[in-house]
Design a protein around this motif. Structure first.
Motif, mmCIF file in Angstrom:
data_model
loop_
_atom_site.group_PDB
_atom_site.id
_atom_site.type_symbol
_atom_site.label_atom_id
_atom_site.label_comp_id
_atom_site.label_asym_id
_atom_site.label_seq_id
_atom_site.Cartn_x
_atom_site.Cartn_y
_atom_site.Cartn_z
ATOM 1 N N LEU A 56 0.832 -1.199 0.000
ATOM 2 C CA LEU A 56 0.000 0.000 0.000
ATOM 3 C C LEU A 56 0.868 1.251 0.000
ATOM 4 N N PRO A 57 0.312 2.385 -0.428
ATOM 5 C CA PRO A 57 1.038 3.648 -0.270
ATOM 6 C C PRO A 57 1.415 3.853 1.194
ATOM 7 N N TYR A 58 2.658 4.256 1.418
ATOM 8 C CA TYR A 58 3.192 4.393 2.773
ATOM 9 C C TYR A 58 3.403 5.870 3.072
ATOM 10 N N THR A 59 2.807 6.331 4.159
ATOM 11 C CA THR A 59 2.926 7.729 4.555
ATOM 12 C C THR A 59 3.080 7.813 6.065
ATOM 13 N N ARG A 60 3.940 8.712 6.525
ATOM 14 C CA ARG A 60 4.036 8.973 7.966
ATOM 15 C C ARG A 60 2.877 9.902 8.341
ATOM 16 N N CYS A 61 1.732 9.299 8.570
ATOM 17 C CA CYS A 61 0.498 10.077 8.715
ATOM 18 C C CYS A 61 0.505 10.990 9.936
ATOM 19 N N LEU A 62 1.233 10.617 10.990
ATOM 20 C CA LEU A 62 1.228 11.438 12.194
ATOM 21 C C LEU A 62 1.874 12.795 11.950
ATOM 22 N N GLU A 63 2.892 12.848 11.122
ATOM 23 C CA GLU A 63 3.560 14.114 10.872
ATOM 24 C C GLU A 63 3.011 14.814 9.627
ATOM 25 N N ASN A 64 2.388 14.061 8.720
ATOM 26 C CA ASN A 64 1.788 14.657 7.522
ATOM 27 C C ASN A 64 0.305 14.903 7.800
ATOM 28 N N LYS A 122 -9.975 4.940 0.367
ATOM 29 C CA LYS A 122 -8.531 5.141 0.405
ATOM 30 C C LYS A 122 -7.957 4.414 1.615
ATOM 31 N N ILE A 123 -7.059 3.457 1.361
ATOM 32 C CA ILE A 123 -6.413 2.684 2.418
ATOM 33 C C ILE A 123 -4.923 2.982 2.367
ATOM 34 N N LEU A 124 -4.360 3.379 3.499
ATOM 35 C CA LEU A 124 -2.951 3.738 3.585
ATOM 36 C C LEU A 124 -2.252 2.944 4.679
ATOM 37 N N ASP A 125 -0.967 2.704 4.494
ATOM 38 C CA ASP A 125 -0.107 2.270 5.591
ATOM 39 C C ASP A 125 0.486 3.526 6.202
ATOM 40 N N CYS A 126 0.114 3.824 7.425
ATOM 41 C CA CYS A 126 0.544 5.059 8.089
ATOM 42 C C CYS A 126 1.815 4.888 8.910
ATOM 43 N N GLY A 127 2.538 3.788 8.706
ATOM 44 C CA GLY A 127 3.802 3.605 9.406
ATOM 45 C C GLY A 127 3.617 3.184 10.851
ATOM 46 N N ALA A 146 -1.397 9.198 19.464
ATOM 47 C CA ALA A 146 -1.260 8.835 18.056
ATOM 48 C C ALA A 146 -2.585 8.349 17.482
ATOM 49 N N TYR A 147 -3.261 7.474 18.212
ATOM 50 C CA TYR A 147 -4.522 6.921 17.722
ATOM 51 C C TYR A 147 -5.573 8.019 17.591
ATOM 52 N N SER A 148 -5.660 8.874 18.597
ATOM 53 C CA SER A 148 -6.638 9.966 18.546
ATOM 54 C C SER A 148 -6.342 10.926 17.404
ATOM 55 N N THR A 149 -5.059 11.170 17.154
ATOM 56 C CA THR A 149 -4.679 12.063 16.059
ATOM 57 C C THR A 149 -5.234 11.569 14.732
ATOM 58 N N LEU A 150 -5.118 10.266 14.478
ATOM 59 C CA LEU A 150 -5.594 9.722 13.213
ATOM 60 C C LEU A 150 -7.109 9.526 13.212
ATOM 61 N N LEU A 151 -7.663 9.144 14.356
ATOM 62 C CA LEU A 151 -9.101 8.915 14.438
ATOM 63 C C LEU A 151 -9.888 10.195 14.204
ATOM 64 N N ASP A 152 -9.342 11.318 14.619
ATOM 65 C CA ASP A 152 -10.038 12.602 14.488
ATOM 66 C C ASP A 152 -9.870 13.234 13.114
ATOM 67 N N ILE A 191 -5.961 2.530 23.164
ATOM 68 C CA ILE A 191 -6.818 2.591 21.971
ATOM 69 C C ILE A 191 -8.271 2.758 22.379
ATOM 70 N N LEU A 192 -8.706 2.012 23.385
ATOM 71 C CA LEU A 192 -10.084 2.137 23.864
ATOM 72 C C LEU A 192 -10.351 3.518 24.444
ATOM 73 N N ARG A 193 -9.352 4.114 25.066
ATOM 74 C CA ARG A 193 -9.509 5.493 25.538
ATOM 75 C C ARG A 193 -9.814 6.426 24.370
ATOM 76 N N SER A 194 -9.073 6.271 23.279
ATOM 77 C CA SER A 194 -9.297 7.118 22.109
ATOM 78 C C SER A 194 -10.673 6.889 21.504
ATOM 79 N N LEU A 195 -11.059 5.636 21.365
ATOM 80 C CA LEU A 195 -12.353 5.319 20.764
ATOM 81 C C LEU A 195 -13.502 5.809 21.636
#
Length: 393
Positions: A56-64, A122-127, A146-152, A191-195
């Motif tokens: 899959l396309p690989y992106t450092r999603c936390l910083e991008n 769109k499915i990504l590998d976020c590293g 990290a999880y909350s950053t992507l979930l939001d 993870i459950l805290r974020s969800l």
């Protein structure tokens, strides 16, 4: 000089090979030509290229921060909450490596009747999340942030009528889904805290050989510091203390040794029912599917799969192996029976490749992740799947 008959045969075969080679692919050694002109785009073989899940396309999603997606594959290399064999920090690498033969261009499976990669999402590998291996309190916070950053983050394409996250979220917004590659099972607590921030109390479908609901002071007497309470066997108890999970959760595949019935009573107080490993023989797969579906109902559902639910003869690379587990085929059939539930996320954990043989555990884990993607995107039970599921639903 005399040549033997064998020499004549070798010379003749070489000449024939050289002639065929020159006829099919001219060497053009005296002509400048680029790779693209001659062979087209640079593509990876199944065994080559940068390591991302299923290429899959690989992106450092936390910083991008501008990166959007509908489903993210996210690694969490953490294993300092284990009680027996360490090594699951290398799990994300092993699962990605096990997925090398999978790719978007050949993602169709007969069992699902579709490919998760051509569903218009769109499915990504976020590293990987850069998690501290020295301080568990810090690591738990890093996982949650990290999880909350992507979930939001806003979804990229949106799943249309198939998406339930907007309908069941507190804010009425469509949220992406995250498939987490563990890591030991401790990662599920943050993870459950974020969800919970987005959906409220979560119902968990927990595939595992172990309960993971043990009360810290009972299971580990004398280890009563705040940090020592956090392990891969106590995180559901901690989640219940914080009100993160509902009373509609369920284990499946349980076969661990217990101190006694008090462990089962404690497990029920945390909010779980259980399906044992032996139940697959006594009840059958359709009944197990029915019990899971009935238990979680239409609540927000998180799926957590510890690879040790599979028998160690088929998946040896795990921290706490237990004989007598399910086969990969049995679990894959159960997963197909869960289509249509309100899944808000999933993980696969406890893959510790130092104990693997011929990468069989990493390959099996990668195949389960492929099932997760199909499970998120399927609108109805697979038309080519087992008829018992279709009749059930």
């Amino acid at each position: 000089m005399k040549l033997s008959l064998n020499s004549f045969v070798v010379v003749a075969l070489f000449a024939q090979f050289a002639s065929a080679r020159d006829t099919q692919i001219p060497l053009e050694w005296d002509k400048k030509v680029t790779w693209t002109e001659k062979y087209g785009p640079q593509s990876d073989q199944p065994f080559s290229g940068l390591l991302s899940f299923s290429h899959l396309p690989y992106t450092r999603c936390l910083e991008n921060e501008a990166t959007k997606f509908d489903i993210a594959v996210l690694g969490m290399p953490f294993d300092t909450g284990v009680s027996y064999r360490p090594g699951a920090r290398f799990g994300p690498f092993a699962i990605r490596s096990g997925s090398r033969r999978q790719r978007a261009t050949n993602g169709y499976t007969m069992s699902w009747g579709n490919s998760p990669f051509n569903q218009g999402v769109k499915i990504l590998d976020c590293g990987d999340v850069p998690i501290s291996p020295f301080d568990n309190a810090l690591a738990v916070d890093q996982i949650e942030v990290a999880y909350s950053t992507l979930l939001d983050r806003p979804s990229a394409e949106g799943m249309g009528e198939r998406d339930i996250t907007r309908l069941i979220s507190k804010d009425g917004i469509e949220h992406p889904r995250i498939v987490t590659l563990g890591g030991d099972h401790t990662i599920v607590w943050p993870i459950l805290r974020s969800l919970h921030k987005v959906y409220g109390p979560i119902s968990v479908i927990h595939f595992d050989a172990h309960l993971d609901t043990w009360e810290p002071k009972t299971r580990y007497p004398g280890q009563t510091t705040d940090q020592s309470r956090v392990t891969h066997g106590t995180f559901f108890y901690l989640a219940k203390e914080e009100g993160l999970i509902s009373n509609q959760s369920i284990h499946a595949g349980i076969r661990c040794k217990l101190e006694g019935l008090a462990d089962i009573e404690n497990d029920e107080s945390v909010g779980f029912q259980l399906v044992t490993a032996d139940d697959i023989d006594d009840l059958g797969i359709p009944e197990i599917v029915r019990r899971i579906r009935q238990r979680v109902g239409d609540t927000p559902v998180y799926l957590s799969l510890d690879i040790d639910v599979i028998d160690p003869g088929l998946a040896p690379a795990t921290g706490t192996p237990e004989p007598g587990g399910w086969t990969t085929r049995e679990l894959k059939r159960i997963l197909r029976g869960l289509v249509g539930l309100n899944f808000v996320g999933a993980d696969i954990v406890e893959v510790a490749p130092a104990y693997d043989s011929a990468d069989i555990t990493g390959i099996a884990a990668a195949d389960f992740v492929h099932d997760f993607l199909s499970l998120f995107l399927a609108e109805k039970p697979p038309s080519v799947g087992p008829p018992a599921y279709r009749e059930e639903l």
